[in-house]
Design a protein around this motif. Structure first.
Motif, PDB file in Angstrom:
ATOM      1  N   UNK A 177      74.783 -20.722  98.572  1.00 32.65           N
ATOM      2  CA  UNK A 177      73.688 -21.449  97.898  1.00 32.65           C
ATOM      3  C   UNK A 177      72.633 -21.967  98.867  1.00 32.65           C
ATOM      4  N   UNK A 178      71.800 -21.070  99.375  1.00 33.54           N
ATOM      5  CA  UNK A 178      70.761 -21.489 100.315  1.00 33.54           C
ATOM      6  C   UNK A 178      69.389 -21.089  99.836  1.00 33.54           C
ATOM      7  N   UNK A 179      68.392 -21.323 100.687  1.00 36.55           N
ATOM      8  CA  UNK A 179      67.010 -21.040 100.313  1.00 36.55           C
ATOM      9  C   UNK A 179      66.784 -19.532 100.145  1.00 36.55           C
ATOM     10  N   UNK A 180      67.453 -18.743 100.989  1.00 35.41           N
ATOM     11  CA  UNK A 180      67.263 -17.301 100.940  1.00 35.41           C
ATOM     12  C   UNK A 180      67.569 -16.738  99.577  1.00 35.41           C
ATOM     13  N   UNK A 181      68.714 -17.138  99.054  1.00 37.40           N
ATOM     14  CA  UNK A 181      69.097 -16.633  97.741  1.00 37.40           C
ATOM     15  C   UNK A 181      68.126 -17.101  96.659  1.00 37.40           C
ATOM     16  N   UNK A 182      67.713 -18.355  96.817  1.00 30.09           N
ATOM     17  CA  UNK A 182      66.744 -18.914  95.873  1.00 30.09           C
ATOM     18  C   UNK A 182      65.463 -18.081  95.883  1.00 30.09           C
ATOM     19  N   UNK A 183      65.017 -17.734  97.084  1.00 31.77           N
ATOM     20  CA  UNK A 183      63.784 -16.955  97.229  1.00 31.77           C
ATOM     21  C   UNK A 183      63.922 -15.611  96.530  1.00 31.77           C
ATOM     22  N   UNK A 184      65.064 -14.928  96.771  1.00 27.51           N
ATOM     23  CA  UNK A 184      65.256 -13.616  96.169  1.00 27.51           C
ATOM     24  C   UNK A 184      65.261 -13.719  94.640  1.00 27.51           C
ATOM     25  N   UNK A 213      63.831 -16.060  92.860  1.00 29.78           N
ATOM     26  CA  UNK A 213      62.490 -16.422  92.415  1.00 29.78           C
ATOM     27  C   UNK A 213      61.578 -15.201  92.420  1.00 29.78           C
ATOM     28  N   UNK A 214      61.747 -14.330  93.434  1.00 31.70           N
ATOM     29  CA  UNK A 214      60.905 -13.139  93.505  1.00 31.70           C
ATOM     30  C   UNK A 214      61.168 -12.247  92.301  1.00 31.70           C
ATOM     31  N   UNK A 215      62.450 -12.053  91.941  1.00 33.13           N
ATOM     32  CA  UNK A 215      62.695 -11.152  90.810  1.00 33.13           C
ATOM     33  C   UNK A 215      62.293 -11.786  89.486  1.00 33.13           C
ATOM     34  N   UNK A 216      62.285 -13.137  89.427  1.00 34.07           N
ATOM     35  CA  UNK A 216      61.847 -13.797  88.188  1.00 34.07           C
ATOM     36  C   UNK A 216      60.365 -14.113  88.230  1.00 34.07           C
ATOM     37  N   UNK A 217      59.708 -13.817  89.350  1.00 28.74           N
ATOM     38  CA  UNK A 217      58.293 -14.086  89.555  1.00 28.74           C
ATOM     39  C   UNK A 217      57.971 -15.564  89.344  1.00 28.74           C
ATOM     40  N   UNK A 218      58.825 -16.390  89.942  1.00 29.36           N
ATOM     41  CA  UNK A 218      58.618 -17.838  89.867  1.00 29.36           C
ATOM     42  C   UNK A 218      57.790 -18.242  91.090  1.00 29.36           C
ATOM     43  N   UNK A 219      56.454 -18.140  90.958  1.00 27.26           N
ATOM     44  CA  UNK A 219      55.606 -18.216  92.143  1.00 27.26           C
ATOM     45  C   UNK A 219      55.628 -19.529  92.915  1.00 27.26           C
ATOM     46  N   UNK A 220      55.650 -20.681  92.266  1.00 29.43           N
ATOM     47  CA  UNK A 220      55.691 -21.921  93.068  1.00 29.43           C
ATOM     48  C   UNK A 220      56.875 -21.930  94.030  1.00 29.43           C
ATOM     49  N   UNK A 221      58.024 -21.440  93.569  1.00 33.99           N
ATOM     50  CA  UNK A 221      59.189 -21.416  94.450  1.00 33.99           C
ATOM     51  C   UNK A 221      58.991 -20.389  95.562  1.00 33.99           C
ATOM     52  N   UNK A 222      58.476 -19.210  95.204  1.00 42.06           N
ATOM     53  CA  UNK A 222      58.232 -18.181  96.223  1.00 42.06           C
ATOM     54  C   UNK A 222      57.304 -18.736  97.298  1.00 42.06           C
ATOM     55  N   UNK A 223      56.213 -19.366  96.850  1.00 41.57           N
ATOM     56  CA  UNK A 223      55.257 -19.903  97.818  1.00 41.57           C
ATOM     57  C   UNK A 223      55.900 -20.949  98.711  1.00 41.57           C
ATOM     58  N   UNK A 224      56.658 -21.835  98.101  1.00 40.98           N
ATOM     59  CA  UNK A 224      57.275 -22.909  98.878  1.00 40.98           C
ATOM     60  C   UNK A 224      58.239 -22.334  99.912  1.00 40.98           C
ATOM     61  N   UNK A 225      59.089 -21.395  99.475  1.00 40.05           N
ATOM     62  CA  UNK A 225      60.069 -20.811 100.398  1.00 40.05           C
ATOM     63  C   UNK A 225      59.356 -20.081 101.529  1.00 40.05           C
ATOM     64  N   UNK A 226      58.339 -19.299 101.183  1.00 45.40           N
ATOM     65  CA  UNK A 226      57.626 -18.548 102.211  1.00 45.40           C
ATOM     66  C   UNK A 226      57.010 -19.481 103.225  1.00 45.40           C
TER      67      UNK A 226
END
Lengths: 555, 353, 318
Positions: free
Chosen positions: C267-274, C276-289
């Protein structure tokens, strides 16, 4: 120097039939073919030879050391009764620094940048428990003083990059002396230095070696230098001995043809020409040029001189004097910040990008390092042919015959060299190709940037003769950049002396070489070693030890 | 203690002693370290661990033999100057060349080699291996072996395309920057710095989330991510060439940028650039495989090694090695390319001195 | 010291500028979406009313520049907006996961860094020996293997077949530290293998490069024992390259962590990012990036500052 000869003592180093192999192209090749060498205590032996003669390799082998990619493959090295080729590594190590020391060519690279000079100095004596640390430091200061380093009590506490090249070289000599070794190997210690600096390093080395009666092997390619330093001279050629004799004997009556040819080199001198009479326009006229590299200080300050048709102007100076920068201004690589450059009375655009093809064609360059001046991946025929094709629009058979003609002109057989690549050629041949490339453009003016300084003396002589012949045949004007006064003597018509971006003195050669001189010209002229074993002694007597090198230069 | 274990240790100890007796110092050290490690493994893992070591040794020996034969084969068949270089190549390099050769054949002749189509469902899900299906079936009942073969074409092809594009952009920009210098060089350098200061996988994920996951998008994005690396290297290599006097001579002659790049600089930069191409390919390949593994690369039903690992990942918890096969295929090719590049870099550095 | 201070300041300024440019890049990339975010979230079948409502809610009616600065000021204070999928605050989703990721990365780094440097130096000293070659082959193999290959191999052999370690790193709040280390051992080991190989090779190259310099030959010719040559003469000058190697590889860990987290369901940021990318949840993608990029830039910055500080020429100006 003379009295050490009388103190002839027992043999210190005896090398017999030494063979060394080097690893290249994935196999071992013999590079030193059975050299013998005997050194007595307190004796200085000069090893001289051209590049590739194996002198450094032999010097290191005298310490039982072989660089990576080299190995001692045969023969014996006996140091004070110890056979070094079979001694275990740990015993060999215990010898180095303590009884045999080494002084490298580039002091700047050979001092560790992370430690103070004195801490590197005391490393060996403390390691061998000869002295305690503080004692060793005091001894170091004493040595620094003897080697005439400025501020001997303080200079050791600086880092290597804070000290000048000539001083570092003396500090390294002091470091080699730290344990008062029986033998020191000097590996071209002054090659990287300017002539004026070289002198004081030579004087310092000679005095200290004399004082402690240390035996030394002095390796160099410069005959005049070795004549000052050595009791005996051994001449090497391609890993083999040519001959060995006392310095004076060697200088006055060399036996072998090769040695004779080395001695004879400096005899070439062509008659001096003078400027054409009347109202003749110079080929190149440099007028009040100032220049600086981006946001730096001025590197050229009000430089003016003229070069007339068919004449050679030598621009002389030490590194940093601005002689190469002047050439860059003339070619347009570095647009001057003030002043102008005229070609046959017409002003040249400052930046070469703005010059016409014909203007570019008229001024050509020959470079110091033929290795970097010729593209290793391009055929000779193309290197020479390209300018002819580019400027003269020659094609096909006409181009080929022009290349053949040029190869003939530089005395290389066209059929043999047409399809070869630069790496297959010797240094002299490469330099000739460089000349041919310049000629191919049919210029009226050629800048020769230290064209002979990377070459061995005999080859350099050939190049100078060739350049002279071409000048006569094609009525070329040369600007000859050099730091070597012997070259100036042999080929120049006029001399320009530069120092720190300014012209110190200029005039026809005969006037320049007869006193009275400008003090700097005088220093420069007197600093060039001569082929006379008493030259250094005489010079130091005349000028005094404090009036040579950096000390005098600062005045 | 059975005969296998006794024989195993006896062989190791015996050969260590032989090496020691014949004064082969490093060989002895190696063998004896191996012996000690095996003692440890035997104590922890028991006989299976020793079996594992034996099988591994067998595989290594087989690979070494193949590499040796392959090198001899190449030396005999290739033209002279190439075979001269190969003669002294280490076995790892020749192993790398062999693997690359096999993959190339597999990729080019995929339809001929594969017994089934890449998307063809021929049995039940996760059917075990049989005479018809060498490696069994995947989660939809497709032949794993056929998909691996097609994967060589798809995954490697995609990576190759992206690398070539990245190289094209990066190398040309680098050469121009080296020759022209000035502001163009400065701007491109800064731009490269910015792109390189975002981790490549993160950058790719960001872009893919926006532009979707078509093949073209992947190729372009990956090329953009890796071209700054190529740019930097080319700029550095060409920068070293540009300071040479022959370049000065040519520019003083009035030659144009095109001539300088083509005739003077490129011929002197090919060796490091070829090595860099290999390295770059490895990075690109691993990135694309990683993306596919995350489900953001090549989309099904196209056979692709990364997604095959992901699709069959659940099998791991049953002790089945199926998901490891495509992953291993990725690793093997990257290892192979790296071996070859390592050799080339070694040669380049060795010749310099 | 003036030189050093100004150099470091320049480098810091450059880092800030880079980060700024990156933030524009991350924000601008989302702006490049065909249509806009609202369209992308709701899909083609969305009614105009819904679209308008969402646009209103996200402030899409404002110009991009205004939204960018709003987003940036928010990001600096730790507020990345709300998730498009769950509606939760992005910061509260990322916060605990970021800690987990940092824990995993430091766990791996703590093992890999010292081990790799020591091994790198040893291998450099024994260069061209059998050990060097074996180590080189092993390192190349580890570098060449994708993280998920190593991960699954470790799961298969250390978890499924032998049961030594858990395959899935489920974390609970009340675990003891030892338990935590044990449960996250496999993902950490995977990263250690990859990063260590890289680092070892780079350290080896840096040291060998150094050993070829004339002052090392001089030290040998002075009769300095070989251990002293390494400790006194090589290491002080090797600091800068080693610092660079470490920073570069820590940065590499950041990328590696994404794949490893997915393999081990960590349960880390990496998994969250992946996700979010497949769900196109952009605020999370932007934050993680932004977080990943900032760490990356920071590490590179640290490396540069480190090599400036250890350069004797700069430390002791003329």
């Amino acid at each position: 120097m003379t009295d050490t000869k009388e103190k002839k003592k027992d043999v210190l180093l005896k090398v017999r039939d030494l063979r060394i192999e080097g690893y290249s192209d994935e196999k071992w090749i013999e590079i030193v073919h059975g050299v013998n060498l005997t050194l007595h205590r307190g004796e200085v032996l000069g090893l001289i030879g051209e590049s590739g003669a194996g002198k450094s390799t032999i010097g290191l082998a005298a310490m039982g050391f072989a660089r990576d990619g080299c190995r001692i493959s045969g023969g014996t090295v006996e140091f004070d009764g110890m056979e070094l080729t079979t001694t275990p590594k740990s015993d060999l190590r215990a010898l180095r620094g303590l009884r045999i020391a080494y002084v490298a060519q580039s002091a700047a690279a050979s001092f560790n940048p992370a430690h103070k000079i004195i801490n590197q100095h005391t490393e060996a004596p403390v390691q061998y428990r000869i002295q305690k640390r503080l004692q060793a430091q005091e001894d170091a200061m004493e040595l620094y003083e003897k080697l005439r380093l400025p501020n001997p009590t303080e200079i050791g506490f600086r880092y290597p990059h804070q000290v000048s090249g000539g001083q570092l070289q003396r500090a390294m000599t002091a470091m080699a002396m730290a344990c008062r070794p029986d033998l020191i190997i000097f590996d071209e210690p002054t090659t990287a230095l300017d002539v004026t600096t070289q002198i004081e390093v030579l004087a310092a080395i000679r005095d200290i070696v004399d004082e402690y009666n240390t035996a030394a092997i002095y390796i160099t390619h410069d005959l005049a230098v070795v004549a000052q330093m050595a009791d005996r001279i051994k001449v090497l050629l391609k890993g083999e001995e040519v001959e060995t004799a006392d310095t004076d004997t060697m200088l006055s009556s060399p036996q072998e043809d090769y040695t004779k040819s080395l001695w004879a080199v400096r005899s070439f001198q062509r008659p001096q020409r003078s400027r054409p009479k009347g109202d003749v326009v110079p080929v190149i006229s440099v007028q009040h040029v100032d220049a600086s590299y981006t946001s730096g200080e001025k590197v050229l300050d009000d430089v003016s001189f003229d070069i007339y048709e068919g004449m050679t102007v030598a621009v002389v100076g030490e590194s940093g004097s601005g002689k190469s920068t002047t050439a860059r201004c003339i070619t347009g690589l570095l647009p001057p910040s003030a002043g102008k450059i005229l070609f046959r009375g017409e002003e040249l655009p400052a930046d070469y990008h703005n010059r016409t093809k014909d203007q570019l064609r008229q001024a050509q360059m020959i470079y110091q390092m033929a290795d970097t001046a010729l593209n290793p991946k391009v055929k000779i025929s193309e290197i020479i042919g390209r300018p002819a094709q580019f400027y003269g629009k020659l094609r096909g058979a006409a181009l080929k015959s022009r290349v053949d003609e040029l190869l003939d002109l530089i005395e290389l057989e066209p059929a043999k060299f047409y399809n070869r690549y630069p790496p297959e050629l010797s240094g002299g041949q490469k330099q000739r190709i460089g000349i041919a490339r310049a000629l191919a453009a049919e210029p009226s003016f050629i800048i020769c940037d230290e064209v002979t300084s990377a070459l061995d003396q005999l080859v350099a002589e050939g190049i100078l003769k060739l350049l002279d012949r071409l000048q006569k045949e094609l009525n070329l004007a040369y600007m000859f950049i050099t730091h070597d006064l012997a070259t100036v003597r042999s080929i120049a018509d006029e001399v320009v002396v530069m120092r720190r971006g300014k012209i110190v003195e200029q005039g026809p050669k005969d006037e320049m070489f007869t006193p009275p001189h400008h003090p700097y010209t005088d220093l420069l002229l007197s600093s060039v070693p001569e082929m006379d074993s008493n030259w250094l002694t005489t010079l130091l007597e005349e000028r005094g030890v404090d009036n040579v090198g950096e000390a005098a230069n600062a005045k | 203690m059975n005969y296998f274990v006794i024989g195993f240790y006896a062989l190791l100890i015996g050969s260590s002693c032989l090496a020691a007796y014949y004064q082969k110092r490093s060989l002895f050290l190696l063998l004896f370290t191996l012996t000690l490690v095996c003692f440890l493994m035997g104590i922890i893992g028991g006989q299976p661990a020793l079996w594992f070591v034996t099988v591994l040794a067998g595989i290594i020996a087989l690979a070494a033999g193949t590499s040796y034969a392959w090198r001899e084969f190449l030396v005999l068949t290739l033209p002279r100057d190439m075979s001269r270089a190969l003669k002294t190549a280490p076995l790892t390099a020749s192993f790398g060349l062999f693997v690359i050769f096999i993959y190339a054949v597999m990729g080019i002749f995929a339809p001929v080699i594969a017994p089934h189509g890449e998307a063809e469902v021929i049995s039940s899900a996760f059917a075990p291996a049989d005479a018809n299906m060498l490696l069994g079936a995947d989660q939809l009942g497709r032949d794993v072996f056929s998909r691996i073969v097609y994967g060589a074409r798809n995954t490697v092809g995609l990576a190759l395309a992206a690398t070539i594009l990245a190289f094209f952009i990066g190398a040309i920009a680098g050469l121009f920057a080296a020759v022209r210098k000035g502001w163009l060089d400065q701007i491109m350098g800064r731009g490269a710095d910015v792109i390189m200061s975002v981790p490549s996988l993160i950058f790719a994920l960001l872009m893919l989330s926006i532009f979707g996951t078509s093949m073209l998008v992947i190729v372009v994005i990956v090329a953009i991510i890796y071209s700054p690396r190529v740019y930097r290297l080319t700029r550095a290599v060409a920068g070293n060439v540009v300071v040479m006097d022959y370049i000065e001579a040519a520019s003083l002659r009035g030659e144009g940028t095109g001539y300088l790049i083509r005739k003077e600089i490129l011929p002197n930069s090919t060796a490091p650039l070829i090595a860099e191409f290999g390295l770059e390919f490895c990075f690109v390949f691993l990135l694309i495989a990683g993306l596919s593994f995350l489900g953001l690369g090549i989309q099904p039903p196209t056979a692709d090694w990364g997604s095959m690992v992901r699709e069959n990942a659940t099998l791991i918890s049953f002790g089945d090695v199926t998901p490891l096969i495509p992953a291993g295929a990725i690793a093997l090719l990257t290892v192979a390319v790296n071996f070859v590049v390592d050799w080339m870099l070694f040669r380049a550095s060795g010749l310099k001195e | 010291m003036g030189d050093v201070a100004s150099l470091i300041l320049k480098r810091l300024a450059l880092g800030v500028v880079t980060l700024f440019v990156i933030s524009i890049l991350i924000f601008g990339a989302v702006e490049m979406l065909p249509g806009d975010i609202a369209q992308a979230v709701l899909g083609q079948s969305a009614t105009p009313e819904n679209l308008a409502a969402l646009r209103e809610q996200m402030g899409l009616d404002q110009p991009a520049i205004v939204r960018y600065f709003h987003w940036l000021t928010g990001a600096i204070s730790g507020d990345f907006g709300n998730s498009l999928v769950t509606g939760e605050r992005v910061s509260s989703t990322i916060g605990p996961r970021l800690l987990n990721t940092l824990f995993l990365a430091s766990y791996a780094a703590a093992i890999a860094v010292p081990l790799a440097i020591i091994l790198g130096i040893l291998v450099a000293l024994a260069r061209n020996s059998v050990f060097d070659r074996v180590a080189n082959i092993l390192a190349l193999t580890a570098i060449s293997s994708p993280e998920f290959f190593l991960g699954y191999v470790l799961i298969l052999y250390l978890s499924v077949k032998t049961g030594l370690f858990p395959a899935i790193s489920s974390l609970q709040g009340d675990m003891s530290f030892g338990d935590l280390l044990y449960r996250t051992f496999l993902p950490a080991l995977t990263m250690v293998l990859v990063v260590m190989a890289h680092m070892m090779r780079m350290t080896r190259a840096a040291i060998i490069n150094l050993l070829a310099s004339p002052y090392i030959e001089m030290a040998r010719l002075k009769g300095v024992p070989s251990w002293k040559v390494i400790v006194f003469h090589a290491l002080p000058n090797a600091l800068a390259p080693i610092i660079n190697v470490v920073a570069l590889n820590l940065a590499y860990l950041i990328t590696g962590v994404v794949l490893v987290e997915v393999v081990f369901v960590y349960p880390g940021v990496g998994q969250l990012l992946v996700d979010a990318v497949s769900k196109r949840d952009f605020p999370i993608v932007q934050a993680c990036c932004l977080i990943f990029a900032a760490t990356f830039i920071l590490l590179n910055l640290a490396a540069d500052v480190g090599s400036i500080l250890t350069n004797p020429r700069l430390r002791h100006p003329k």
